[in-house]
Design a protein around this motif. Structure first.
Motif, PDB file in Angstrom:
ATOM      1  N   LEU A 114      -3.728   4.913   7.848  1.00  0.00           N
ATOM      2  CA  LEU A 114      -2.710   5.955   7.696  1.00  0.00           C
ATOM      3  C   LEU A 114      -1.323   5.333   7.561  1.00  0.00           C
ATOM      4  CD1 LEU A 114      -1.820   8.911   7.698  1.00  0.00           C
ATOM      5  CD2 LEU A 114      -1.822   8.824  10.208  1.00  0.00           C
ATOM      6  N   ALA A 115      -1.073   4.292   8.361  1.00  0.00           N
ATOM      7  CA  ALA A 115       0.212   3.589   8.260  1.00  0.00           C
ATOM      8  C   ALA A 115       0.384   2.992   6.867  1.00  0.00           C
ATOM      9  CB  ALA A 115       0.290   2.502   9.321  1.00  0.00           C
ATOM     10  N   GLY A 116      -0.707   2.458   6.303  1.00  0.00           N
ATOM     11  CA  GLY A 116      -0.637   1.901   4.961  1.00  0.00           C
ATOM     12  C   GLY A 116      -0.431   2.979   3.902  1.00  0.00           C
ATOM     13  N   LEU A 117      -1.124   4.109   4.063  1.00  0.00           N
ATOM     14  CA  LEU A 117      -1.012   5.198   3.090  1.00  0.00           C
ATOM     15  C   LEU A 117       0.396   5.785   3.049  1.00  0.00           C
ATOM     16  CD1 LEU A 117      -4.374   7.077   3.755  1.00  0.00           C
ATOM     17  CD2 LEU A 117      -3.764   5.798   1.699  1.00  0.00           C
ATOM     18  N   GLN A 118       1.050   5.815   4.198  1.00  0.00           N
ATOM     19  CA  GLN A 118       2.394   6.390   4.239  1.00  0.00           C
ATOM     20  C   GLN A 118       3.422   5.493   3.551  1.00  0.00           C
ATOM     21  OE1 GLN A 118       2.852   7.180   8.480  1.00  0.00           O
ATOM     22  NE2 GLN A 118       2.226   9.299   8.182  1.00  0.00           N
ATOM     23  N   GLY A 119       3.013   4.246   3.265  1.00  0.00           N
ATOM     24  CA  GLY A 119       3.909   3.343   2.547  1.00  0.00           C
ATOM     25  C   GLY A 119       3.713   3.353   1.039  1.00  0.00           C
ATOM     26  N   VAL A 120       2.726   4.130   0.572  1.00  0.00           N
ATOM     27  CA  VAL A 120       2.478   4.220  -0.876  1.00  0.00           C
ATOM     28  C   VAL A 120       3.487   5.202  -1.480  1.00  0.00           C
ATOM     29  CG1 VAL A 120       0.814   4.769  -2.682  1.00  0.00           C
ATOM     30  CG2 VAL A 120       0.022   3.787  -0.517  1.00  0.00           C
ATOM     31  N   PRO A 121       4.284   4.777  -2.465  1.00  0.00           N
ATOM     32  CA  PRO A 121       5.301   5.671  -3.051  1.00  0.00           C
ATOM     33  C   PRO A 121       4.687   6.912  -3.684  1.00  0.00           C
ATOM     34  CG  PRO A 121       5.667   3.393  -3.715  1.00  0.00           C
ATOM     35  CD  PRO A 121       4.321   3.434  -3.062  1.00  0.00           C
TER      36      PRO A 121
END
Length: 292
Positions: free
Chosen positions: A178-185
């Motif tokens: 989830l932390a990684g997904l929230q960094g996807v523009p």
């Protein structure tokens, strides 16, 4: 003189931490290496002698060791594999905006923050053949006529403990991914929508490539943790029945419990060497990220 003091000062500051690490990590490891070359059984303390590679030779002729190693591979492959799969699905769900998302995010962490021993005891009750809630539900929906002793028969015990470790590890993957997904523009998805991309194309060409480093590091870290896990299996089955749920870490623990520290140290070192195959790429990835 002043320059020399300033140069030495950083080393003096980290000296206490280095001492603690040496005392807690390096000294026990060195002691385990030494014990692996000894007949080190605390039941016979006067017979502790150096025996060279005898413990290692015995391990390679130990059928229980090879069976435990095979079960460890199944435990890691299926356990971590399904943890990632369901964790990825949960992460994508929690990444969406909806009412009550914060509460669901908090509740979904419960399996991860619950102690492993407590999880083992809870699921042992769920699987119980006499009064377990799972058998009760299966009987009510008409799937079974007689209770199934999930943890007392060889055919069902390993799948049962694997389901338990999957349930425990899903929140870890969900949180990290989830932390990684929230960094996807968001612009990438908007551009993909304009180009007419479908869900699968956005998943495999935007989402997964964007968080591949998070997936890689998280999966490697979880493989190491699951391979070393003892608490869940031990509190559920103790490795039984007839070694059917005994992974290598549980076998090592049982041997150490029987005070045969020389043999358990030997197996511990072999497990460490196997996990280095996973740990080295993980450490390389960490150093690469720090340099970047």
């Amino acid at each position: 003189m002043k320059k020399e003091k300033l140069y030495i000062w950083p080393y003096l500051l980290i000296a206490p931490a280095l001492f603690i690490v040496a005392a807690v990590v390096f000294v026990p490891v060195a002691n385990a290496i030494l014990m692996s070359f000894q007949s080190y059984d605390l039941r016979r303390p006067r017979e502790i002698v150096f025996i060279g590679l005898a413990n290692y030779i015995e391990v390679f002729h130990d059928s229980i060791f090879w069976g435990s190693l095979l079960r460890t591979a199944l435990w890691v492959i299926f356990g971590v594999g399904f943890q990632f799969l369901f964790g990825f699905i949960l992460a994508n769900f929690l990444n969406k905006s909806f009412k009550g998302r914060g509460i669901i995010r908090s509740v979904s962490l419960i399996p991860w923050v619950t102690p492993g021993v407590l999880i083992g005891l809870m699921w042992r009750w769920i699987y119980d053949g006499s009064y377990g809630v799972l058998n009760d539900l299966l009987k009510k929906v008409g799937l079974i006529d007689m209770p199934i002793p999930f943890l007392a028969q060889e055919s069902t015990v390993m799948p049962s403990v694997i389901v338990t470790i999957i349930w425990q590890g899903i929140p870890f993957f969900a949180l990290m991914l989830l932390a990684g997904l929230q960094g996807v523009p968001a612009e990438l998805y908007e551009a993909a929508d304009i180009d007419g991309a479908n869900g699968a194309q956005k998943l495999f060409r935007i989402t997964i490539p964007s968080i591949k480093n998070t997936i890689f590091v998280t999966t490697l870290l979880r493989i190491i943790w699951v391979a070393n896990s003892v608490d869940v299996i031990f509190s559920m089955t103790g490795g039984g029945p007839a070694y059917a749920s005994q992974t290598l870490s549980v076998y090592i623990f049982n041997k150490a419990n029987s005070l045969n520290l020389g043999y358990s140290s030997t197996m511990s070192l072999l497990l460490t060497l196997l996990l280095l195959v996973v740990a080295v790429p993980y450490l390389k990835s960490m150093f690469r990220n720090q340099e970047g």
